[in-house]
Design a protein around this motif. Structure first.
Motif, PDB file in Angstrom:
ATOM      1  N   HIS A   1      -9.754 -16.402  -5.466  1.00  0.00           N
ATOM      2  CA  HIS A   1      -8.710 -17.256  -4.861  1.00  0.00           C
ATOM      3  C   HIS A   1      -7.670 -16.416  -4.122  1.00  0.00           C
ATOM      4  O   HIS A   1      -6.870 -16.939  -3.361  1.00  0.00           O
ATOM      5  CB  HIS A   1      -8.009 -18.073  -5.949  1.00  0.00           C
ATOM      6  N   ARG A   2      -7.666 -15.108  -4.374  1.00  0.00           N
ATOM      7  CA  ARG A   2      -6.712 -14.239  -3.659  1.00  0.00           C
ATOM      8  C   ARG A   2      -7.195 -14.081  -2.223  1.00  0.00           C
ATOM      9  O   ARG A   2      -8.170 -13.406  -1.949  1.00  0.00           O
ATOM     10  CB  ARG A   2      -6.628 -12.871  -4.343  1.00  0.00           C
ATOM     11  N   LYS A   3      -6.498 -14.725  -1.311  1.00  0.00           N
ATOM     12  CA  LYS A   3      -7.011 -14.817   0.062  1.00  0.00           C
ATOM     13  C   LYS A   3      -6.101 -14.154   1.093  1.00  0.00           C
ATOM     14  O   LYS A   3      -6.457 -14.014   2.251  1.00  0.00           O
ATOM     15  CB  LYS A   3      -7.148 -16.300   0.451  1.00  0.00           C
ATOM     16  N   LYS A   4      -4.883 -13.792   0.690  1.00  0.00           N
ATOM     17  CA  LYS A   4      -3.936 -13.327   1.708  1.00  0.00           C
ATOM     18  C   LYS A   4      -3.943 -11.807   1.840  1.00  0.00           C
ATOM     19  O   LYS A   4      -3.849 -11.089   0.849  1.00  0.00           O
ATOM     20  CB  LYS A   4      -2.524 -13.784   1.348  1.00  0.00           C
ATOM     21  N   VAL A   5      -4.028 -11.368   3.083  1.00  0.00           N
ATOM     22  CA  VAL A   5      -3.960  -9.936   3.380  1.00  0.00           C
ATOM     23  C   VAL A   5      -2.714  -9.681   4.223  1.00  0.00           C
ATOM     24  O   VAL A   5      -2.498 -10.336   5.239  1.00  0.00           O
ATOM     25  CB  VAL A   5      -5.233  -9.463   4.113  1.00  0.00           C
TER      26      VAL A   5
ATOM     27  N   ASN B   1       0.870  -3.928  -8.616  1.00  0.00           N
ATOM     28  CA  ASN B   1       1.504  -4.752  -9.654  1.00  0.00           C
ATOM     29  C   ASN B   1       1.264  -6.233  -9.429  1.00  0.00           C
ATOM     30  O   ASN B   1       1.233  -7.011 -10.374  1.00  0.00           O
ATOM     31  CB  ASN B   1       3.017  -4.483  -9.700  1.00  0.00           C
ATOM     32  N   SER B   2       1.091  -6.610  -8.162  1.00  0.00           N
ATOM     33  CA  SER B   2       0.844  -8.031  -7.921  1.00  0.00           C
ATOM     34  C   SER B   2      -0.655  -8.329  -7.891  1.00  0.00           C
ATOM     35  O   SER B   2      -1.065  -9.430  -7.550  1.00  0.00           O
ATOM     36  CB  SER B   2       1.535  -8.485  -6.634  1.00  0.00           C
ATOM     37  N   GLY B   3      -1.481  -7.341  -8.261  1.00  0.00           N
ATOM     38  CA  GLY B   3      -2.913  -7.596  -8.423  1.00  0.00           C
ATOM     39  C   GLY B   3      -3.737  -7.395  -7.162  1.00  0.00           C
ATOM     40  O   GLY B   3      -4.917  -7.738  -7.120  1.00  0.00           O
ATOM     41  N   GLY B   4      -3.128  -6.816  -6.110  1.00  0.00           N
ATOM     42  CA  GLY B   4      -3.864  -6.622  -4.860  1.00  0.00           C
ATOM     43  C   GLY B   4      -4.325  -5.185  -4.686  1.00  0.00           C
ATOM     44  O   GLY B   4      -4.032  -4.307  -5.505  1.00  0.00           O
ATOM     45  N   TYR B   5      -5.067  -4.942  -3.618  1.00  0.00           N
ATOM     46  CA  TYR B   5      -5.578  -3.600  -3.309  1.00  0.00           C
ATOM     47  C   TYR B   5      -4.920  -3.077  -2.035  1.00  0.00           C
ATOM     48  O   TYR B   5      -4.466  -3.844  -1.185  1.00  0.00           O
ATOM     49  CB  TYR B   5      -7.099  -3.642  -3.107  1.00  0.00           C
ATOM     50  N   PHE B   6      -4.929  -1.749  -1.919  1.00  0.00           N
ATOM     51  CA  PHE B   6      -4.290  -1.082  -0.787  1.00  0.00           C
ATOM     52  C   PHE B   6      -5.386  -0.513   0.110  1.00  0.00           C
ATOM     53  O   PHE B   6      -6.002   0.489  -0.230  1.00  0.00           O
ATOM     54  CB  PHE B   6      -3.370   0.013  -1.322  1.00  0.00           C
ATOM     55  N   TYR B   7      -5.642  -1.183   1.263  1.00  0.00           N
ATOM     56  CA  TYR B   7      -6.537  -0.610   2.272  1.00  0.00           C
ATOM     57  C   TYR B   7      -5.685   0.196   3.238  1.00  0.00           C
ATOM     58  O   TYR B   7      -4.727  -0.340   3.828  1.00  0.00           O
ATOM     59  CB  TYR B   7      -7.311  -1.694   3.060  1.00  0.00           C
ATOM     60  N   CYS B   8      -6.014   1.462   3.402  1.00  0.00           N
ATOM     61  CA  CYS B   8      -5.279   2.272   4.370  1.00  0.00           C
ATOM     62  C   CYS B   8      -6.151   2.468   5.606  1.00  0.00           C
ATOM     63  O   CYS B   8      -7.315   2.868   5.498  1.00  0.00           O
ATOM     64  CB  CYS B   8      -4.904   3.621   3.757  1.00  0.00           C
TER      65      CYS B   8
ATOM     66  N   ASP C   1      -1.553 -14.871  -4.888  1.00  0.00           N
ATOM     67  CA  ASP C   1      -2.586 -15.161  -3.882  1.00  0.00           C
ATOM     68  C   ASP C   1      -2.867 -13.952  -2.983  1.00  0.00           C
ATOM     69  O   ASP C   1      -3.617 -14.047  -2.019  1.00  0.00           O
ATOM     70  CB  ASP C   1      -2.163 -16.365  -3.031  1.00  0.00           C
ATOM     71  N   ILE C   2      -2.272 -12.792  -3.299  1.00  0.00           N
ATOM     72  CA  ILE C   2      -2.416 -11.613  -2.444  1.00  0.00           C
ATOM     73  C   ILE C   2      -3.699 -10.843  -2.785  1.00  0.00           C
ATOM     74  O   ILE C   2      -3.918 -10.439  -3.931  1.00  0.00           O
ATOM     75  CB  ILE C   2      -1.193 -10.675  -2.617  1.00  0.00           C
ATOM     76  N   ALA C   3      -4.546 -10.660  -1.775  1.00  0.00           N
ATOM     77  CA  ALA C   3      -5.756  -9.848  -1.953  1.00  0.00           C
ATOM     78  C   ALA C   3      -5.433  -8.372  -1.746  1.00  0.00           C
ATOM     79  O   ALA C   3      -6.018  -7.499  -2.390  1.00  0.00           O
ATOM     80  CB  ALA C   3      -6.830 -10.279  -0.961  1.00  0.00           C
ATOM     81  N   GLY C   4      -4.509  -8.108  -0.835  1.00  0.00           N
ATOM     82  CA  GLY C   4      -4.156  -6.709  -0.603  1.00  0.00           C
ATOM     83  C   GLY C   4      -3.363  -6.534   0.668  1.00  0.00           C
ATOM     84  O   GLY C   4      -2.921  -7.495   1.302  1.00  0.00           O
ATOM     85  N   ILE C   5      -3.199  -5.264   1.035  1.00  0.00           N
ATOM     86  CA  ILE C   5      -2.471  -4.910   2.248  1.00  0.00           C
ATOM     87  C   ILE C   5      -3.357  -4.009   3.084  1.00  0.00           C
ATOM     88  O   ILE C   5      -4.176  -3.257   2.539  1.00  0.00           O
ATOM     89  CB  ILE C   5      -1.136  -4.200   1.895  1.00  0.00           C
TER      90      ILE C   5
END
Ligand SMILES: *Cc1c(COP(=O)(O)O)cnc(C)c1O
Length: 516
Positions: A186-190, A262-269, A234-238
């Protein structure tokens, strides 16, 4: 030139002629020879080879044989050769001069790399050759992987992706797979900053994420307060570029990574700008979960004009199990093989390409790494930053730096210095062509008005940087004096102002004989 004519000069100057110099009978401009399209110069009956007609050949194609000859241009060998060499002389290349295209890292491609990539054992390798016959090539891929992991401080690498954008797809699919494995699809926001390269939001959207823009502070970096307000379940990552596309290091990158995690998302660099920090900072220490590396930028493999790229992706321990197949495995005896299907703990995101990557680029990149050594790579990064700051220092009083302070590997200007002159960023770029330079990147990043992004790279000498800065300063002075000729530049290029918008909106990709 049927199709091109409509898109070329509005002033009516024939292609290939410098304005004001009059037209030559041949259409050539000195030793820059006029050249038509290959279909216009070819004769269907001509051929570059002379083979005997086959006798008594059985027709085995049934009803599928050609009724008409294929519409191929017939040329003799010297005609074909001259055609392509003449075209090449109308092109600009890093081997001709400075290519200050921001975000592209157009550095010199050392000839040693080319020599090694042409070794028959690498160049003639068949992708289906068995591991027993390709241990040398697989070992080279293993060594390249080791260098990439050492430089980035990450846990695993996929060599499969064919370019940076393909790497983004790979990394973001791994994040999607990891979220699915956690039951959190359900985490859909990037999140992406407004300065992001267009491929970032495009990649996220392509695989079903929705893109949320985060604001930029007055210092050109991520606005932490705005980031905080957008985090949630709802955050998938950045997707974050560091150094970012304004040529600035994201000072708060560790804090950003912690908040995302901390909010459960992943960091794509987005690692396209790795050239500025290689040997200085390791993405693994900054909290990155996945990052692509453009071998064709940072590690000097040729690019632009369609050469193949290579965009290996490095993964954190959390994302490593989701790396795509095939991947490289080495047993206790040092024997390499390519793993083609899920094994053990691995949960591959799937397969992104038929084979395992761009062998020629792997050879070139490893050649670059080994010939520079760890100290040489660090120096390349330092020199790239030094060169960009030299350009910034020379231009900053006459042009308008987009953000205060020093830059990393590229210098970014807005069009503020052109205010009320009637001259625009595009005119400056076109005028640079007349001065013998490829233009800088323009109108990117989007969050800077009329952006001009200059990345000299470490391989330009001070003399060349000065020539470039002198040319740009002279153009800036002409702009401020309101020189109307700038609106019509370039004057000395084979083609004048092209209607680039129309070319993009209504591309004509096929040549048709005139009148058809
Ligand atoms: C070049 C670049 C990309 C895309 O890489 P390709 O290899 O061209 O697909 C992505 N992000 C940034 C910031 C880039 O400069």
């Amino acid at each position: 030139m049927a199709d091109n004519a409509s898109a070329s000069s509005s002033s009516g100057t024939p292609s290939g002629l410098r304005a004001g110099l009059g037209q030559t009978v041949s259409g050539s401009d000195g030793l820059l020879q006029h050249e038509n399209l290959i279909f216009e110069i070819g004769t269907p009956t001509k051929t570059g080879v002379d083979l005997p007609m086959p006798a008594g050949m059985p027709q085995r194609l049934g009803g599928l044989g050609r009724s008409q000859p294929p519409q191929l241009p017939g040329l003799s060998e010297p005609e074909a050769m001259r055609h392509y060499v003449r075209l090449s002389q109308r092109n600009y290349a890093i081997d001709l001069g400075m290519f200050p295209l921001g975000s592209c890292t157009m550095k010199h491609n050392p000839r040693l790399n080319e020599k090694l990539a042409r070794l028959p054992g690498f160049a003639d390798l068949h992708p289906l050759a068995p591991a027993s016959a390709t241990q040398g090539a697989l070992r080279l891929m293993g060594m390249l992987s080791d260098w990439l992991l050492a430089l980035t401080g990450m846990a695993a690498v996929s060599l499969v992706p064919k370019a940076g954008a393909h790497g983004e797809l790979c990394g973001m699919l791994a994040i999607k797979a990891a979220l699915a494995a956690r039951g959190e699809s359900h985490r859909k926001k990037v999140l992406t900053p407004g300065s992001a390269h267009g491929t970032n939001p495009a990649t996220a959207a392509q695989i079903g994420f929705s893109v949320v823009e985060i604001g930029t502070g007055a210092d050109g970096r991520v606005d932490l307060a705005d980031l905080g307000s957008k985090l949630g379940p709802d955050i998938a990552g950045i997707m974050l570029t560091n150094p970012n596309t304004a040529g600035l290091f994201e000072r708060d990158v560790i804090e950003i990574a912690a908040r995302i995690h901390n909010s459960g998302g992943y960091f794509y660099c987005d690692g396209a700008n790795f050239n500025a920090i290689m040997g200085k900072a390791r993405p693994g220490d900054l909290g990155v979960d996945a990052m692509h590396i453009n071998l064709h930028k940072t590690f000097s493999t040729p690019h632009g004009g369609g050469g193949p790229g290579a965009g290996p992706v490095v993964f954190s321990p959390d994302l490593a199990p989701f790396a795509p197949v095939p991947y490289l495995d080495r047993d206790e005896f040092g024997y390499y093989r390519l793993v083609e299907e899920a094994e053990g703990e691995a949960m591959p995101l799937g397969r992104l390409a038929a084979f395992h990557g761009q062998m020629g680029m792997f050879v070139r990149a490893l050649s670059y790494m080994m010939s520079h050594g760890a100290d040489g790579l660090r120096q390349a990064a330092e020199d790239a930053v030094l060169n960009a700051n030299y350009v910034l220092a020379r231009l900053k009083t006459e042009m308008s730096p987009a953000f205060p302070g020093h830059c990393m590997h590229e210098a970014l200007f807005s069009d503020a210095f052109l205010k009320d002159t009637g001259i625009e960023t595009l005119d400056i770029a076109k005028a640079l062509i007349d001065e013998g330079f490829h233009p800088m990147t323009v109108y990117f990043p989007l969050n800077v008005h009329g952006a001009m992004l200059i990345e000299p790279t470490e391989t330009e000498s001070k003399a060349d940087l000065d020539r470039f800065c002198d040319a740009l300063l002279a153009i800036a002075a002409r702009a401020k004096a309101g020189d109307p000729a700038l609106k019509a530049a370039p004057f000395r290029a084979p083609a004048r102002r092209l209607d680039e918008t129309r070319a993009a909106r209504e591309p004509r990709l096929r040549w048709r004989p005139q009148g058809s």
